[in-house]
Design an enzyme around this catalytic site. Structure first.
Site, PDB file in Angstrom:
ATOM      1  N   ASP A 190       0.825  -1.191   0.000  1.00 42.60           N
ATOM      2  CA  ASP A 190       0.000   0.000   0.000  1.00 42.60           C
ATOM      3  C   ASP A 190       0.869   1.255   0.000  1.00 42.60           C
ATOM      4  OD1 ASP A 190      -2.414   1.767   0.836  1.00 42.60           O
ATOM      5  OD2 ASP A 190      -3.256  -0.248   0.777  1.00 42.60           O
ATOM      6  N   HIS A 227      -3.517   5.677   3.961  1.00 42.29           N
ATOM      7  CA  HIS A 227      -4.292   4.577   3.387  1.00 42.29           C
ATOM      8  C   HIS A 227      -3.742   3.227   3.837  1.00 42.29           C
ATOM      9  CE1 HIS A 227      -5.849   1.871   0.169  1.00 42.29           C
ATOM     10  NE2 HIS A 227      -6.898   2.676   0.217  1.00 42.29           N
ATOM     11  N   SER A 397     -11.196  -1.293  -1.213  1.00 43.86           N
ATOM     12  CA  SER A 397      -9.892  -1.233  -0.556  1.00 43.86           C
ATOM     13  C   SER A 397      -9.961  -1.733   0.870  1.00 43.86           C
ATOM     14  CB  SER A 397      -9.379   0.213  -0.510  1.00 43.86           C
ATOM     15  OG  SER A 397      -8.515   0.503  -1.571  1.00 43.86           O
TER      16      SER A 397
END
Length: 454
Positions: A190, A227, A397
């Site tokens: 990520d 994220h 996600s």
């Protein structure tokens, strides 16, 4: 309530903003392709299909001569590239082929025109069946696509709903049994890791997580930051005892060329030997074909591990049945999104990309403290202040790490390294999706996700 046309117009504005960010960060190395329902190329953002590198493309090692001979029909060609110049790609039987600098007819050379010529000259089928050996043998050239994060849809490539401030004081879904996932290693591929989250009293479930540090000045949260930390937090809620490491590959813009991604995935495998890789990124592709790089990555890296490593991948957020790779590979576990009421999220892809579904709507987990300025419609320029170590976010996600965590928990319970058997055990505990018209006959959902309190 917004009309359909207003929603479509807003989506085009978001896509335009996202493309501006990406192209500014990767000048001359990133272009987009649009195609209508008949397969004709267009320049309408409503027809956006995929991102690719306009300077070169990927070719299977051993096919360089055939590709060069095909290109010679229209392009001024040099000698084929030497695969040994990039040993990591060569180990996957791939070479990056530079776009010829000139065409014989004087027109501007383009990667997509070169690939169309290669298809025609080498008789490559338009539709490539990943389980057809003859198709895969002929499938020797494909763009070097850009993979991108997929928190939520509408904007097509990047976060269309940016992280939101929440008044919640605990993660949603909540942390499970502290012993779940013991002895299991998970790599979260990520944007990188925010180390303070492991020490923050507001996010104790992230204690012990490690990874590649994100660039963060302690005050301003840049776009795409946080994220990877958020995704790691979701894994840890379902497998609290698992060893989770965040690999920082999707830096700067949340996007990376597939040729670079597979090399770094190989490095992560060699260094950390994970049982599960969670990838909340992917792409639609030219002619809906498999990602050539990931096909070779599986054949050369994952398949020899004999069921000891599973790739869990987000299904994407376009709300379409089109394949989203690598989630659409048979050997990967593609995950779509549910709303909290158990209905398939309007933004979630379905079909082959989503082998299973889990809650991905309004998830709450760890996020850096600081000031975040939105950059996309519908609220460009809005300042959001994150002060509690948590945020709320939506998208496949965040469905993917939920399933990765469930598989990690099951693998820990089994006490062996057969991650594919653990995956099968988890999938056996699912039931059919409620069947709205858009997903009739689609894949099952996680019972676990539906049992999470509202």
């Amino acid at each position: 309530m917004s009309t359909d046309e207003e929603l479509r117009a807003e989506a085009r504005l978001r896509l335009a903003a996202q493309l501006k960010i990406l192209t500014a960060q990767h000048p001359r190395r990133l272009e987009w392709y649009g195609g209508d329902a008949l397969g004709n190329e267009t320049h309408d953002l409503a027809d956006f299909r995929f991102l690719y590198d306009p300077t070169g493309f990927l070719v299977r090692v051993g096919s360089e001569g055939d590709v060069n001979e095909a290109l010679d029909k229209l392009f001024v060609v040099d000698d084929p590239p030497d695969p040994t110049s990039d040993p990591e790609l060569m180990a996957l039987d791939l070479v990056r082929f530079p776009l010829p600098k000139a065409r014989k007819d004087g027109n501007e050379p383009r990667v997509l025109d070169a690939l169309d010529l290669i298809d025609a000259e080498l008789d490559i089928p338009d539709e490539i069946d990943q389980n057809n050996e003859e198709h895969m043998r002929k499938f020797v050239a494909q763009p070097d696509h850009w993979l991108h994060m997929c928190p939520v849809g509408g904007g097509r490539i990047c976060p269309a709903v940016e992280p939101e401030v929440t008044q919640a004081t605990a993660p949603y879904p909540p942390q499970d049994n502290p012993s779940f996932g013991a002895g299991v290693t998970v790599s979260v591929v990520d944007t990188g890791w925010h180390p303070p989250a492991a020490l923050d009293q507001d996010t104790p479930w992230l204690a012990g997580v490690d990874g590649d540090r994100e660039n963060y000045n302690g005050e301003v949260v840049r776009k795409y930051a946080g994220h990877g930390t958020f995704v790691a937090g979701v894994v840890k809620c379902f497998a609290p005892a698992a060893d989770v490491r965040v690999e920082g590959f999707l830096t700067k813009t949340g996007a990376i060329r597939e040729s670079k991604m597979v090399k770094q995935l190989g490095q992560a495998l060699a260094l950390h030997n994970p049982h599960i890789i969670n990838l909340s990124a992917g792409s639609t592709t030219r002619k809906n074909r498999p990602l050539l790089s990931f096909e070779r990555f599986f054949d050369k890296r994952l398949s020899p591990l004999d069921n000891a490593c599973l790739l869990v991948a987000a299904a994407g957020n376009e709300g379409v049945v089109d394949d989203f790779w690598p989630a659409s590979f048979d050997w990967a576990l593609g995950v779509g999104s549910l709303d909290r009421d158990g209905e398939v999220s309007s933004f979630s892809n379905f079909g082959r990309s989503a082998e299973v579904y889990a809650v991905g709507h309004r998830i709450v987990n760890a996020f850096p403290t600081g000031r975040y300025t939105t950059r996309e419609p519908p609220h460009p320029g809005q300042r959001r202040y994150f002060t509690t170590g948590l945020a709320r976010w939506s998208g496949t996600s965040f469905s993917a790490p939920m399933v990765a965590g469930l598989v990690a928990a099951e693998l820990g319970r089994r006490g062996d390294d057969d991650v594919m058997a653990a995956k099968d055990d988890v999938l056996a505990k699912t039931h059919d999706v409620p069947s709205p018209a858009s997903v009739a006959g689609a894949a099952p959902i996680m019972v676990k996700a539906l049992q999470v309190p509202q």
